[in-house]
Design an enzyme around this catalytic site. Sequence first.
Site, PDB file in Angstrom:
ATOM      1  N   GLY A   5      -4.914   7.110  -4.562  1.00  0.00           N
ATOM      2  CA  GLY A   5      -4.132   6.973  -3.343  1.00  0.00           C
ATOM      3  C   GLY A   5      -3.101   8.064  -3.138  1.00  0.00           C
ATOM      4  N   HIS A  22       0.851  -1.196   0.000  1.00  0.00           N
ATOM      5  CA  HIS A  22       0.000   0.000   0.000  1.00  0.00           C
ATOM      6  C   HIS A  22       0.883   1.240   0.000  1.00  0.00           C
ATOM      7  CE1 HIS A  22      -2.273  -3.173   2.300  1.00  0.00           C
ATOM      8  NE2 HIS A  22      -3.096  -2.930   1.301  1.00  0.00           N
TER       9      HIS A  22
END
Length: 440
Positions: free
Chosen positions: A378, A345
């Site tokens: 993101g 991530h």
Amino acid sequence: MAGKMLGVSPNPVETPQDVLMREIAAEVGREGSYRLTNVAVYFGKEGQPAADPYFDGEGPDRVGCELCGECMTGCRKDAKNSLDKNYLYFAEKFGARIFAENRVVDIEPLGPGGSEGYRVRTRKTTGLLRGRRGLAFRAKGLVLAAGTLGTNKLLLDLKRRGRLPGLSEHLGRYARTNSETLLGVRSLAAGADYSRGVAITSSVHPDDDTHLEPVRFGRGHDAMVALVAALTDGGRRTPRLVRWLANEIRHPLRHLRMRKPWGWAQETIILLVMQTIDNDFRLTTRRPRFFPLVRVLAAERGSDRRSPTWLPAGNDFGRRLARRIGGVAANVVSEVTMNAPITAHILGGCSFGPTPEEGVIDERNRVKGYADMIVCDGAQIPENLGVNPALSIAAFAERAMSFVPPKKPVRYLSAERRWGTEGLLTKNAVPSRAPEPLSS
């Protein structure tokens, strides 16, 4: 609304991995932190087609999840609620055109700060002539949603080339991970099979800062065995590399069996270990030493808050799990041998800030210095979430789009009326704006 669109629901199947997670959580005094995950998967009759179960018949049909564990590598059973089953499906159904296998390589502002729109060019990403000229568009406004790496690389390239010189100097800064590491625990018991279930089925918090989830891949997805190294703690006087070699030599047969390539996915429980403790680094582009003709995205050290290459709570949990299943625990080889962190991530790089000197985008996700250009992926995430970020990214994107006025009357889904969210994504809409000054 993001949860409704993605069809998020509790995982209904407690697998053997989950039982082990619950038992180890109890062993360390944290049983109350155990829970089954919420996932975007359709749990109907296993393997059976079903009419659209989410959008009152306006969406695509689905198939009940077969618990094959292949969520990470692309669900081929039509059970996972990926974007082509919801947001992209309805965008295309209501008139949007999707140009697949094209990568944006150039954005040219028309007028000062894009006040008259933008000219966009792409290149093909597939085929024998990959990299050839693709398509050209002219647009009044742009939404950048190429993922953290794609958006940062595109904007960094455009700033370097002088196409978007007014981008904030903060671009690429304060990128971060979930302060995470990955472990693998492979059972050496005959007949072990941990491949049944969705990709992530439960989670525990072994301490107040650490969040741990079991991860699985489907049968035959064994290539990750090349990434393993004997579990070795960091943070001691003796170099970790030396202690890793000693661990390998001390139990050579066990570690050879751990690396057996066939059956790895079904015999292994992967542990994703995340922390809420923040870290940051800077994304930039540079020419690799051995491939000087191209520029690639690279990471540079940011502040002193570095991404971890091992987490004590994770290694301890891995050892406890290995004892319970008669297995061998492993770290990722790059973490052990090169002190190089790994992440699932990567976030940030287009930080929020009140002025261009303090951030790349404003509180409505608009890129500072340019009209009608917003970031919705993101790259916008401003802090370490310590959890899987997909739902947060979708919610941020929905909020950003709620400020964009529709070009034509909005067509609502009947499900939106049932959810009570009709009008939610247009209630904050404001007229288009001129570009903000490039400095405060």
